[in-house]
Design a protein around this motif. Sequence first.
Motif, mmCIF file in Angstrom:
data_model
loop_
_atom_site.group_PDB
_atom_site.id
_atom_site.type_symbol
_atom_site.label_atom_id
_atom_site.label_comp_id
_atom_site.label_asym_id
_atom_site.label_seq_id
_atom_site.Cartn_x
_atom_site.Cartn_y
_atom_site.Cartn_z
ATOM 1 N N GLU A 16 0.827 -1.203 0.000
ATOM 2 C CA GLU A 16 0.000 0.000 0.000
ATOM 3 C C GLU A 16 0.864 1.256 0.000
ATOM 4 O OE1 GLU A 16 -2.577 -0.238 3.346
ATOM 5 O OE2 GLU A 16 -3.760 -1.923 2.548
ATOM 6 N N ARG A 17 2.145 1.098 0.378
ATOM 7 C CA ARG A 17 3.064 2.238 0.456
ATOM 8 C C ARG A 17 4.099 2.217 -0.662
ATOM 9 N NH1 ARG A 17 1.088 0.659 5.150
ATOM 10 N NH2 ARG A 17 0.712 2.166 6.823
ATOM 11 N N TRP A 18 4.527 1.020 -1.061
ATOM 12 C CA TRP A 18 5.479 0.854 -2.145
ATOM 13 C C TRP A 18 4.842 0.031 -3.249
ATOM 14 C CZ3 TRP A 18 11.075 -0.514 -0.119
ATOM 15 C CH2 TRP A 18 11.514 0.491 0.749
ATOM 16 N N ASP A 193 7.952 6.730 0.263
ATOM 17 C CA ASP A 193 7.586 6.661 1.675
ATOM 18 C C ASP A 193 8.664 5.889 2.441
ATOM 19 O OD1 ASP A 193 6.500 6.393 4.162
ATOM 20 O OD2 ASP A 193 4.628 5.462 3.517
ATOM 21 N N ALA A 198 6.642 2.440 7.071
ATOM 22 C CA ALA A 198 7.166 1.715 5.913
ATOM 23 C C ALA A 198 8.442 0.960 6.271
ATOM 24 C CB ALA A 198 7.419 2.678 4.760
#
Length: 279
Positions: A16-18, A193, A198
Motif C-alpha cells: 500500500e506504500r510501495w 515513503d 514503511a
Amino acid sequence: MLGWGAAWIPSALLVERWEPQASAAGRLGLAGAAVIAVLIATGRRVLPGVGLPALLWIGLTQTALFYGIVFWGIAEEGAGLSAVLSNTDPLFVAALGVIFLGESLRRAQWVGLVIGFLGAAIVASPDGFLPFSPDLGALLVTGAGLSWALGTIVATRFLRGVTEPLALAGWQMLLGAAMLAVLSIAVESPPTDFGPEAVGLLLFTGVLGSALPLVLFYAAVRHAPVGELSAWFFLVPVIAVIAAWPALGEDPTPGLLIGMTLVAIGLWLVLRPRAAAAG
C-alpha cells in the motif's frame, strides 16, 4: 511457519506504500543480507557451494518470479488468496518430480495431489467451481507456485550435496532482489515513503518474516528429518488467511475457506514423511 504465515499481512500493508516489485525487492534484499550476516557472525561458510548457472536459475524462478508474482497478487487479489494459491508449490514439485525425475509417489500422496489441486481450482474460480471459470489473476498467482517448482526440479541435480544451504538461500534472495529491483526501476514509480511505518514493515517482512523463519527451519532440520518438518508447511496459507480476516478486512468466502482446507490437507498428505504415513 508462524513467521512465514504472519509475513503476509505486513507484506500487504507494505504494497500500500510501495509498488509490488519494489516491496518484494526490499523484503528479499534485507532478508538475504540478514542471513549472510548471521553466517559471518557465526563463522560459517558464506559461499553458496553451487555454480553460477544453478544460482541464477533458482534466483530467477524461486525468488524473482515467485515473489514478484506473489507481491503483485497481494496487491491485486488479496493476501489470503495469494497465500493459498502460491503455496501450492509442493504439489507441483511432487507432480513434476514424477514426470521429469522418475520419482514415485505413495497412494496417499496421489490422493493429496488430487485434493490439493481441487482446492486450488476452487479458490481460483471465484464465481463458482461448476462451471469452472478461473480468474486470470488467480491463475497468475498459481503460476508463482509452478515457477518455484520448476526451479526446484531443474536445479535438483545441482543442489545435491550442498554443504551450506543457508548460504545458498541468502545469495538466492540477494540475487532475486537485484532482479526485482531492476524490474521495479523499469516499470514502477520509485518508493517515496520511508517513514517509520514503511521501514517497520520492511524490517518485519525481511527479518522476522523471511530471514528468521528460514534460520529456524534450518536449525530444526538438525533435530528432525526435513520431510517431517516440511509437512507443517500446510500451516502457512492457513495462518495467512486467518490473519488477513481481521487485519486487512479480507472476509474469506466459502469457496476460499473450502479451497484452503483442501489445499492444506493435500499439502499434508504429499509432504508427510513415509514413516508417519506407514504408521
